[in-house]
Design a protein around this motif. Structure first.
Motif, PDB file in Angstrom:
ATOM      1  N   HIS A 193     -17.026  17.274  80.539  1.00  0.00           N
ATOM      2  CA  HIS A 193     -15.966  18.089  79.955  1.00  0.00           C
ATOM      3  C   HIS A 193     -16.613  19.310  79.304  1.00  0.00           C
ATOM      4  O   HIS A 193     -17.623  19.174  78.615  1.00  0.00           O
ATOM      5  CB  HIS A 193     -15.183  17.278  78.934  1.00  0.00           C
ATOM      6  CG  HIS A 193     -14.714  15.959  79.474  1.00  0.00           C
ATOM      7  ND1 HIS A 193     -13.501  15.796  80.092  1.00  0.00           N
ATOM      8  CD2 HIS A 193     -15.336  14.750  79.530  1.00  0.00           C
ATOM      9  CE1 HIS A 193     -13.376  14.542  80.486  1.00  0.00           C
ATOM     10  NE2 HIS A 193     -14.472  13.886  80.155  1.00  0.00           N
ATOM     11  N   GLN A 194     -16.053  20.486  79.523  1.00  0.00           N
ATOM     12  CA  GLN A 194     -16.687  21.712  79.052  1.00  0.00           C
ATOM     13  C   GLN A 194     -15.840  22.434  78.016  1.00  0.00           C
ATOM     14  O   GLN A 194     -14.612  22.464  78.110  1.00  0.00           O
ATOM     15  CB  GLN A 194     -16.987  22.652  80.213  1.00  0.00           C
ATOM     16  CG  GLN A 194     -17.988  22.084  81.214  1.00  0.00           C
ATOM     17  CD  GLN A 194     -18.753  23.166  81.957  1.00  0.00           C
ATOM     18  OE1 GLN A 194     -18.996  24.256  81.432  1.00  0.00           O
ATOM     19  NE2 GLN A 194     -19.177  22.864  83.164  1.00  0.00           N
ATOM     20  N   ARG A 195     -16.511  23.004  77.038  1.00  0.00           N
ATOM     21  CA  ARG A 195     -15.907  23.887  76.044  1.00  0.00           C
ATOM     22  C   ARG A 195     -16.803  25.105  75.886  1.00  0.00           C
ATOM     23  O   ARG A 195     -18.019  25.019  76.070  1.00  0.00           O
ATOM     24  CB  ARG A 195     -15.774  23.183  74.691  1.00  0.00           C
ATOM     25  CG  ARG A 195     -14.756  22.048  74.654  1.00  0.00           C
ATOM     26  CD  ARG A 195     -13.329  22.563  74.787  1.00  0.00           C
ATOM     27  NE  ARG A 195     -12.337  21.502  74.680  1.00  0.00           N
ATOM     28  CZ  ARG A 195     -11.688  21.197  73.565  1.00  0.00           C
ATOM     29  NH1 ARG A 195     -11.920  21.880  72.444  1.00  0.00           N
ATOM     30  NH2 ARG A 195     -10.792  20.225  73.550  1.00  0.00           N
ATOM     31  N   GLU A 196     -16.216  26.231  75.512  1.00  0.00           N
ATOM     32  CA  GLU A 196     -17.013  27.446  75.323  1.00  0.00           C
ATOM     33  C   GLU A 196     -17.868  27.362  74.071  1.00  0.00           C
ATOM     34  O   GLU A 196     -18.942  27.967  74.006  1.00  0.00           O
ATOM     35  CB  GLU A 196     -16.097  28.664  75.252  1.00  0.00           C
ATOM     36  CG  GLU A 196     -15.432  29.009  76.587  1.00  0.00           C
ATOM     37  CD  GLU A 196     -14.629  30.288  76.502  1.00  0.00           C
ATOM     38  OE1 GLU A 196     -14.605  30.909  75.408  1.00  0.00           O
ATOM     39  OE2 GLU A 196     -14.031  30.679  77.523  1.00  0.00           O
ATOM     40  N   SER A 197     -17.395  26.641  73.057  1.00  0.00           N
ATOM     41  CA  SER A 197     -18.165  26.457  71.830  1.00  0.00           C
ATOM     42  C   SER A 197     -17.685  25.190  71.146  1.00  0.00           C
ATOM     43  O   SER A 197     -16.728  24.542  71.604  1.00  0.00           O
ATOM     44  CB  SER A 197     -18.006  27.666  70.890  1.00  0.00           C
ATOM     45  OG  SER A 197     -16.775  27.595  70.201  1.00  0.00           O
ATOM     46  N   LEU A 198     -18.326  24.847  70.045  1.00  0.00           N
ATOM     47  CA  LEU A 198     -17.932  23.667  69.282  1.00  0.00           C
ATOM     48  C   LEU A 198     -16.926  23.994  68.182  1.00  0.00           C
ATOM     49  O   LEU A 198     -16.542  23.104  67.418  1.00  0.00           O
ATOM     50  CB  LEU A 198     -19.176  23.020  68.650  1.00  0.00           C
ATOM     51  CG  LEU A 198     -20.175  22.414  69.640  1.00  0.00           C
ATOM     52  CD1 LEU A 198     -21.408  21.899  68.896  1.00  0.00           C
ATOM     53  CD2 LEU A 198     -19.531  21.290  70.449  1.00  0.00           C
ATOM     54  N   THR A 199     -16.474  25.232  68.110  1.00  0.00           N
ATOM     55  CA  THR A 199     -15.628  25.640  66.988  1.00  0.00           C
ATOM     56  C   THR A 199     -14.290  24.910  66.962  1.00  0.00           C
ATOM     57  O   THR A 199     -13.715  24.716  65.898  1.00  0.00           O
ATOM     58  CB  THR A 199     -15.375  27.156  67.012  1.00  0.00           C
ATOM     59  OG1 THR A 199     -14.867  27.527  68.306  1.00  0.00           O
ATOM     60  CG2 THR A 199     -16.666  27.919  66.759  1.00  0.00           C
ATOM     61  N   ALA A 200     -13.772  24.508  68.120  1.00  0.00           N
ATOM     62  CA  ALA A 200     -12.486  23.812  68.153  1.00  0.00           C
ATOM     63  C   ALA A 200     -12.637  22.320  68.465  1.00  0.00           C
ATOM     64  O   ALA A 200     -11.658  21.644  68.752  1.00  0.00           O
ATOM     65  CB  ALA A 200     -11.570  24.457  69.187  1.00  0.00           C
ATOM     66  N   VAL A 201     -13.861  21.834  68.402  1.00  0.00           N
ATOM     67  CA  VAL A 201     -14.116  20.418  68.683  1.00  0.00           C
ATOM     68  C   VAL A 201     -14.085  19.633  67.376  1.00  0.00           C
ATOM     69  O   VAL A 201     -14.778  19.975  66.419  1.00  0.00           O
ATOM     70  CB  VAL A 201     -15.472  20.226  69.388  1.00  0.00           C
ATOM     71  CG1 VAL A 201     -15.763  18.742  69.594  1.00  0.00           C
ATOM     72  CG2 VAL A 201     -15.487  20.967  70.718  1.00  0.00           C
ATOM     73  N   ASP A 202     -13.256  18.572  67.330  1.00  0.00           N
ATOM     74  CA  ASP A 202     -13.177  17.736  66.144  1.00  0.00           C
ATOM     75  C   ASP A 202     -13.248  16.266  66.560  1.00  0.00           C
ATOM     76  O   ASP A 202     -13.486  15.946  67.736  1.00  0.00           O
ATOM     77  CB  ASP A 202     -11.907  18.031  65.342  1.00  0.00           C
ATOM     78  CG  ASP A 202     -10.642  17.876  66.177  1.00  0.00           C
ATOM     79  OD1 ASP A 202     -10.687  17.223  67.251  1.00  0.00           O
ATOM     80  OD2 ASP A 202      -9.590  18.407  65.767  1.00  0.00           O
ATOM     81  N   LEU A 203     -13.025  15.361  65.612  1.00  0.00           N
ATOM     82  CA  LEU A 203     -13.135  13.935  65.909  1.00  0.00           C
ATOM     83  C   LEU A 203     -12.093  13.475  66.923  1.00  0.00           C
ATOM     84  O   LEU A 203     -12.366  12.582  67.725  1.00  0.00           O
ATOM     85  CB  LEU A 203     -13.013  13.129  64.617  1.00  0.00           C
ATOM     86  CG  LEU A 203     -14.095  13.389  63.563  1.00  0.00           C
ATOM     87  CD1 LEU A 203     -13.900  12.457  62.378  1.00  0.00           C
ATOM     88  CD2 LEU A 203     -15.495  13.229  64.149  1.00  0.00           C
TER      89      LEU A 203
END
Length: 214
Positions: A193-203
């Motif tokens: 799974h890909q995201r551009e950054s971790l800024t919107a990644v939460d638990l």
């Protein structure tokens, strides 16, 4: 929770750029972009072989080159280590939730000890370094070792990576994988799974990854 370090938690690949290009100049050559990109996520031994071949100097001793890089990168890490976007907030959220956490890196222990001054020595229950496993990334051993030391089945772990080699390591080990590419693209693959950054990644995002088919 399994975190890669270089390019994932900290923006250190640019520091490696400096050290590697300086060593190439020391040897009278110029490191190509293709060779530099091929090194990302690889072990030090593999990176030195790539560098020597790229310069047309395969006869050079990789241990001597690695020692030169170690000395220079230690200097750079002490003065220029910066967090990747969203990484610090996510790491803090994971620790506040008391989730077992490991740092799984291709970097050697001496360098990691310096990086931990920035990352926080209490941020991880387990630290697996590239010079402490028999087979480095992209082999699955680093991630399998981390899960074993945490006492958590690898299938219940989420690994966060930025490089193709790291993603391959984590995916082959059996972890759920979140790729956040930094310097090089990560090819699309089942279970990644890909995201551009971790800024919107939460638990909640991490929990959803464990529930997703892979």
């Amino acid at each position: 929770m399994l975190f890669d370090m270089d390019g994932t938690l900290v923006d250190s690949e640019k520091l490696w750029d400096v050290a590697l290009r300086e060593l190439a100049e020391e040897y009278g050559g110029t490191l190509s972009t293709a060779a530099r990109l091929a090194m990302i996520g690889s072990s030090m031994a593999a990176s030195m072989r790539i560098l020597h071949d790229d310069l047309g100097q395969p006869w050079r001793d990789p241990e001597i080159s690695a020692a030169w890089i170690d000395r220079r990168i230690l200097e750079l890490f002490r003065t220029g280590l910066r967090w990747r976007p969203g990484a610090l907030a996510l790491l803090r959220a994971v620790r506040d939730a008391r989730i077992p956490t490991a740092l799984v890196t291709s970097s050697g222990r001496q360098l990691v000890e310096v990086a931990l001054d920035t990352l926080g020595r209490d941020s991880f229950d387990v630290v697996v370094c590239g010079d402490e496993v028999d087979a480095a990334k992209p082999h699955p051993e680093p991630y399998l070792t981390a899960a074993r030391l945490l006492g958590v089945p690898i299938g219940r772990c989420v690994a966060i990576e930025d490089s193709p080699a790291g993603v391959t390591s984590a995916l082959t080990a059996g972890a759920a994988v979140l790729a956040v590419p930094a310097e090089v693209p990560v090819p699309a693959a089942d279970g990644v799974h890909q995201r551009e950054s971790l800024t919107a990644v939460d638990l909640e995002v991490l929990a959803a990854l464990l529930g997703a088919p892979r």
